[in-house]
Each structure stands twice: as C-alpha cells, then as structure tokens.
Design a protein around this motif. Structure first.
Motif, PDB file in Angstrom:
ATOM      1  N   ALA A   1       0.839  -1.201   0.000  1.00  0.00           N
ATOM      2  CA  ALA A   1       0.000   0.000   0.000  1.00  0.00           C
ATOM      3  C   ALA A   1       0.880   1.260   0.000  1.00  0.00           C
ATOM      4  O   ALA A   1       0.573   2.255  -0.676  1.00  0.00           O
TER       5      ALA A   1
ATOM      6  N   GLU B   1       2.332   1.886  -3.414  1.00  0.00           N
ATOM      7  CA  GLU B   1       1.288   2.426  -4.302  1.00  0.00           C
ATOM      8  C   GLU B   1       1.060   3.905  -4.022  1.00  0.00           C
ATOM      9  O   GLU B   1       0.914   4.711  -4.940  1.00  0.00           O
ATOM     10  N   GLN B   2       1.057   4.255  -2.732  1.00  0.00           N
ATOM     11  CA  GLN B   2       0.882   5.671  -2.362  1.00  0.00           C
ATOM     12  C   GLN B   2       2.030   6.520  -2.907  1.00  0.00           C
ATOM     13  O   GLN B   2       1.808   7.599  -3.473  1.00  0.00           O
TER      14      GLN B   2
ATOM     15  N   VAL C   1      -2.854   4.205   3.953  1.00  0.00           N
ATOM     16  CA  VAL C   1      -1.628   3.398   3.867  1.00  0.00           C
ATOM     17  C   VAL C   1      -1.107   2.983   5.226  1.00  0.00           C
ATOM     18  O   VAL C   1      -1.540   3.479   6.233  1.00  0.00           O
TER      19      VAL C   1
END
Lengths: 164, 577
Positions: free
Chosen positions: B344, B347-348, B577
């Motif tokens: 996560a 991805e952030q 996140v």
C-alpha cells in the motif's frame, strides 16, 4: 531534551603538543560553550597531558561535547567525571596586606581551618588554601575583610576514586 | 643518504601515488617548486589559490582519491581558506601544502607570514606545522592517511622554508606513524536492531547522502534496495549514489526537494538514513521532520548521530561495511523481505510521484530547466557535472538524472559560489576522457572566472554553461518571495560579454537567446575540442520550485505559479496506507 544545566567535570588525556590546548578550546568556543575552569599538567608519561575542564551544560550538550573532543586526533581519552565518585580539589594563593590587629586574626583562622602560610612578612602574608570549591569560597569570604590584596585560584583538579 | 626537505616531500608524495598537484608558486615555496621542476609530478598552475584548492577538491570528488594543492605562505595560504572550509563541510579528502616563513622568523610578522594552522584549525580535519625536518616524511604520510580515513576531510601541512632547505636522512621517510588507526566499532548488534525495525515497518524509506559516495558503497546500496524494495530519497550530496533513472528513486528531499520525496519523508514510518548528517536544508522545521518515523542512522562520524534528530538505532560505521552486514543478515533471514506489508505504501508513493512531477512552463525565452534537460539528453546522462551555487545548482540537481557516483560535484555544505569552474578543471584532470560540464550562473562564474586561463593553458575541454539571468538568482528569488520583491543589490545587468570573455582567454564562446538555439548551441559546445563558455540568456525571474519556506514543514511546499500546499505543521497520517 534535558534542559537541566549543571556543572560537569571532564578529564581529557591528550598528546603534549603546542597546539592541543587551542584545539580543545576551539572545540568549546566554536559551539558557544564556555569553559568554567581548566587545569592541565603532564601525566606519568611526559608525552601525555591530562586536562580537567569544568563546564556548565545539560546532559545532551555534554554528550555532544564528549563526542566532538573524541574526534580530535590528539585526544587520547575523554572521561566524564560528572556523577562519578571522584576526588575534587581547587587551590588558591591569597596575598594579604595586614595591620597588627589583622595579623592575629589571620593566624587564628590559619590554625582553625588548616591553611598554609607560604610567606609571613612584616607587611603581610601569602596563604595557600586547598579544598573543594565550597572550602575555597569560604576561605575567600573570611579573608576578604582581613586585608586581602589579591588571589590566584586554580581550576578544579579531579580524579575518579576508582572504586565505583 | 641525506635528502633536502623538498626532496623528502616529493618522495613522500610519490609513495602516496600523487600524480597531480594544483598550485601556484611564491617566495616561501621556491625550493619546493625548484624540486618540482626536476620531478615527474604533474602540476597544474592555477591563476588564484582558491582555484587550486577547489580544483584539488573536484579532482578528489571525481576520482575518489586524495586531491593535493600547493601554495605559498601568507596570502597564498589564506586564499585557500574558503576552499578548505568547503572541503571540510563536504568531507572531501584533500591535502593542502602551504609554504611558511623560516622557523626562526615565525611569530615576527615576517613578510608573507600568517598563522595558517591557527586560521584553519576549525575547518581542517587536522593540520601540522613542520618544525623538524626529520618529522617531514612521516607527517606527509600521516596527513594523507588522516585525509582519506574515517570521515574524510582536508588536512593542511605548513612547510617553513628552512625545513625545505635543510636535510634529513632518507630513513626518516619510513618512521612509524604516531596517530592510531581510526577504529571501526562492532556493528552486528546495531544492524540486527535496525532490521528488527525493518521487519515491522509498513512504510519504509531509504535516505542516502554523500557518505555513500565517499564510502564507495553504491553497489551495496543497490543490493540493499533490491532486497527490501523500498523508495529512495537523497540529499544534494547523495545525488549519484543511487541511479536517478531507477523507478524506486524519488529524487532530492528538503527545501528544494521533489513533492514526492518530501511527502514520502513526512509520512514514512521507518527512515533508514545512510551517510547523511541531517542538514537544516534537508530537515527544515525539525519538530515536523519525519514525524511518524523511527530513524535508523548509519554514519562513520559518531558526532553526526543524534546531532540533529532523535535516532532509534545509530550504526557508527563506514557505509559499505554497514550495508554489507545488513545485506548478509537479510539474506540469512528471508522473513525480512517486506512483500505484502509495504504494498500500500509503494502504491501511495507511486501516486505522489505521478501527481506532481518536477515541471516548468516553456515560454518565449529560454528556460534554465530546459537547458539542463537538453544537456542531459545530449550527453546521455554520462557527463561529470560540477555546479556553482544557487539556482543553477538546484536546477542541475533536479533535471540532470545522475546514475553514477562521483558524477555530481557541487558545494553542498558551505555553498561556495565560484566552486564549479575550478572543480570542473580538477574533475577533467582526473577524468580526461569524460565530458565535464560546469553548470553556472552569471553571478557565481565571475567569482573564479580567471581559471578559464588554466583550462586553456592545459587544453582542458570543460564546458561552462552559464544560465545567465542577469541576477544573483537565488537571492533574488528569496527577495521575490520573502522581501516584497525589493531586489536589493541582486541586479547584475552590467555583466561582461561572456562570448568575448571566452575568446579573450583563448576559449570558444557561444550565446543562445531563444529556445530553439539551445540544442544547436549545446551540440556545438559538446563537439568543440577545447574549453567553451556558453551564455544562455534565460528567463530572468524564473524560480526554483518546489520550495519549502525556511522554518516550514516539508509538506508546506510552494510549487511555483502561485500554487502553494498548506501542509500542516505535523502532517497527518495517511489513513489509506
């Protein structure tokens, strides 16, 4: 952060060289730290000098100072004596210009506190006082009205007592 | 066998494998230069002693070896002080040889006498005044060892004239060194503790600095990143330590850091800092710096650790052995590999990167960023780039994507205008087959412009790219943003004609005034044989963005064109996140 400022005593072993004291002093002054007292002389090994410095700082600043001192190539060892069991002494030489009345009182104080007479001349005395800081402060207070003309006070010397 | 001090000096330099010295003669060093005349050491005669020290510094940064400069006493010595302080701030190994009046005259205010060891004590790693000729050989060997070991730095040796003339036995050269080896602390335990934090981290971030380059640890760093698959940010000094074209790379952090680097550091939960010292241009407001992160700090200098930021695990070590140890431990325990745990976060970070890339708006006039972009393309990213200081430096850091260590050579800590040209000369001497470019401003280039004569003298084909905005640009930018556009003393509208100036020195000069001139001008310069000055007449009031206002948190970024992110003093946790 620890804001509490206290007096710290640091013992530093250094190479006995002309510029070492300047490097130590620069380490303090370059960061705006003041040396409250300093005392230095050679050790059993004449190539090595021991310097005792007292400085006012909090723990955090002291830790930084010790690291910075350790970074100097001529510094062999830094020991923070603050909080350690250690013997601490200062010495003061006091010159007195006395009249007859004061002479008697000076000699009485010398006897009472165990000070030393270094010279005893008709116009006055030179005395030696050794002790911890409070002893020296007290001696100076006592001698002030007894014709004290001038004095020279050493920095602190300190030695860890080595048993904890 | 007896040798003179000068002979001992050159013997010792030979033992240290010194091939090149940058210097300028004078009265107190006549004996040394006379010996140089007979020696096979390559000497580059500069036109000002500041040029000598910066060239030695650039040589050291490009080659990874110790740079050497040789100057006379008095003003010769004091002219090197800025360069010594510069090398000290950036931990660059240089040995500075200064002449001194004869020992019996020291302290008598003799002609060209100055207490240079006193003056440079706070800005050298160590310095020496040689008072006995039989200590000369050992002192020189000691100086080189000190300069390159531990945290590197400049070492100065003051050489009184009579020491160079008197003689000592050749055996004195091999006298034992007096300073002990710098110790490497055991690091197994602290490395294990660092990996314990890695095991738990959901948002890890790697922060690299100049220590990785100085410690020659780029390979180990890449291996470490491959194992942990985490994003990488850098200080100015760390550019090149990790490939700037790698997808994990987020660029520079801090006052002129990228949006995504500043966001990443403000939201990470583990910051692994390698060979950095948390300069105030990086941290900005300290109590809003990396507010959610536990910090692992690897640095060779124990005074760096806990100096600026609270550290959870400090590893006092050269970067290479520390990263080797961490890599070995990671190999032994596969459970360390983050996998799903950090997905996560990655991805952030990718979203931040896509949202706000570094950008500028093309206009009718040449944009300085465009010049650097085109330089990057035309040199295929393979040039050695030196910079001056200010906007030129930041644009170079933003738009030239450094893939290799020792290719970005810039005055980081001290911020010395006038560094770039002599540093480029030093880099070109170290790397004769590489394209060496100095990215300059019209202000800073004039601070050591005399070194064009040196470049021409030795046929060193350095390319000086002047981003000419007719201002002291970075100071003007601060005046624009923080001082109501009162451009006090930053207007340089009466500068020289740089093309004619280049020609006067015997170099080539080119000027570009329109965006379409940029490519042909750069091509012509890169194809030219000798040194070249390129005068790019750029948009005068272009600014460097993003910019974090001094004292603000890193999330409060001015992105230019009136777009300002409010951020918050302490960034909130990103919920997703």
């Amino acid at each position: 952060m620890d804001p509490e400022v206290r007096e710290n005593t640091i013992s530093i072993l250094v190479n006995n060289k002309p510029d070492v004291l300047a490097r130590i002093a620069g380490t303090f002054s370059g960061r705006g730290f003041n040396i409250e007292s300093i005392s230095a002389n050679v050790t059993r090994n004449p190539a090595v000098t021991k310097i005792i410095i007292t400085t006012l700082s909090n723990r955090e600043t002291l830790t930084k100072l010790v690291k910075l001192l350790n970074r100097l190539l001529d510094v062999l060892e830094v020991e923070d004596l603050t909080g350690m069991e250690s013997a601490r002494r200062e010495m003061v030489l006091v010159r007195l210009k006395t009249n007859e009345h004061q002479n008697a009182r000076v000699l009485k104080a010398v006897e009472r506190y165990g000070w030393k007479v270094i010279s005893n001349e008709p116009e006055g005395f030179v005395l030696e006082v050794t002790g911890d800081r409070e002893d020296i402060d007290r001696a100076l207070t006592i001698l002030e009205p007894l014709g004290m003309d001038d004095f020279t006070r050493t920095g602190t010397v300190a030695l860890a007592n080595g048993h904890g | 066998m007896k040798l003179t001090g000068s002979q001992i000096l050159f013997r010792a330099l030979k033992e240290e494998q010194v091939e090149t010295i940058f210097g300028l003669p004078g009265g107190a060093v006549l004996d040394i230069f006379d010996e140089l005349y007979r020696s096979d050491v390559n000497h580059i005669l500069v036109r000002h002693e500041q040029g000598a020290i910066h060239a030695a510094d650039g040589y050291a940064r490009a080659s990874g070896r110790v740079g050497v400069c040789l100057v006379t006493s008095g003003p010769g010595a004091t002219n090197t002080v800025t360069g010594i302080a510069n090398a000290y701030m950036d931990s660059i190994p240089v040995v500075v040889l200064t002449g001194q009046v004869s020992t019996m005259l020291i302290g008598n205010d003799a002609f060209q006498e100055v207490d240079i060891t006193g003056i440079t004590r706070p800005c050298t790693k160590h310095n020496f005044l040689v008072r006995r000729v039989d200590e000369l050989g050992r002192t020189i060997r000691e100086a080189f060892k000190i300069a390159r070991s531990g945290r590197p730095g400049p070492v100065l040796i003051d050489l009184p004239k009579d020491m160079m003339q008197s003689t000592a036995d050749v055996e004195t050269l091999s006298h034992a060194l007096t300073y002990p080896e710098e110790r490497q602390e055991p690091i197994e335990e602290s490395c294990a503790r660092a990996l314990w934090l890695v095991r738990k981290a959901k948002k890890p971030l790697l922060f690299v600095g100049g220590g990785v380059i100085l410690g020659k640890a780029s390979e180990e760093l890449r291996a470490f990143v491959r194992k942990l698959d985490l994003p990488v940010i850098s200080s100015l000094m760390g550019l090149g330590a990790y490939p700037g074209t790698d997808p994990r790379w987020l660029g520079m952090v801090g006052m002129h850091g990228t949006y995504y680097a500043n966001m990443a550091i403000s939201h990470c939960d583990l910051l692994i800092a390698v060979g950095v010292r948390f300069d105030d241009r990086v941290t900005s407001k300290l109590d809003a710096f990396a507010p959610h992160a536990q910090i692992v700090h690897i640095d060779i200098d124990p005074t760096s650790i806990e100096k600026m930021v609270k550290t959870h695990v400090g590893i006092v070590s050269d970067c290479r052995p520390a990263l080797q140890t961490l890599n070995r431990m990671l190999d032994e325990d596969p459970s360390m590999v983050p996998g799903e745990r950090t997905r996560a976060w990655l991805e952030q970070v990718a979203k931040w990167k896509a949202k706000m890339p570094l950008t500028y708006h093309p206009g009718e006039r040449i944009k300085p960023q465009h010049v650097i972009e085109r330089l990057y393309k035309l040199t295929r990213g393979e040039a050695i780039v030196t910079t001056e200081v200010g906007q030129n430096q930041m644009w170079a850091a933003h738009y030239y994507h450094f893939d290799h260590p020792n290719t970005f050579i810039s005055s980081g800590g001290l911020g010395t205008m006038g560094f770039g040209l002599p540093a480029a000369i030093g880099a070109q001497v170290a790397c004769p087959d590489r394209v060496v470019v100095d990215i300059a401003g019209d202000g800073s280039i004039q601070m050591n412009i005399q070194e064009m004569a040196t470049a021409v003298h030795y046929g060193l084909p350095v390319k000086v790219i002047i981003l000419n905005n007719r201002y002291l640009g970075m100071v003007r930018q601060w005046q624009e943003l923080f001082y109501g556009r009162r451009y006090s003393q930053t207007d340089l509208d009466h500068g020289p004609n740089f093309v004619k100036l280049a020609e006067a020195y015997g170099a080539r000069g080119f000027r570009a005034e329109k965006p379409e001139d940029v490519d042909p001008t750069l091509r012509a310069a890169l194809e030219a044989q000798g040194p070249v000055i390129l005068d790019f007449q750029v948009e005068p009031e272009e600014g460097v963005y993003p910019m974090v206002k001094p004292g603000a948190s890193l999330t409060e970024m001015d992105l230019g064109n009136g777009k300002v992110l409010a951020g918050s003093a302490v960034p909130e946790k990103v919920g997703a996140v």
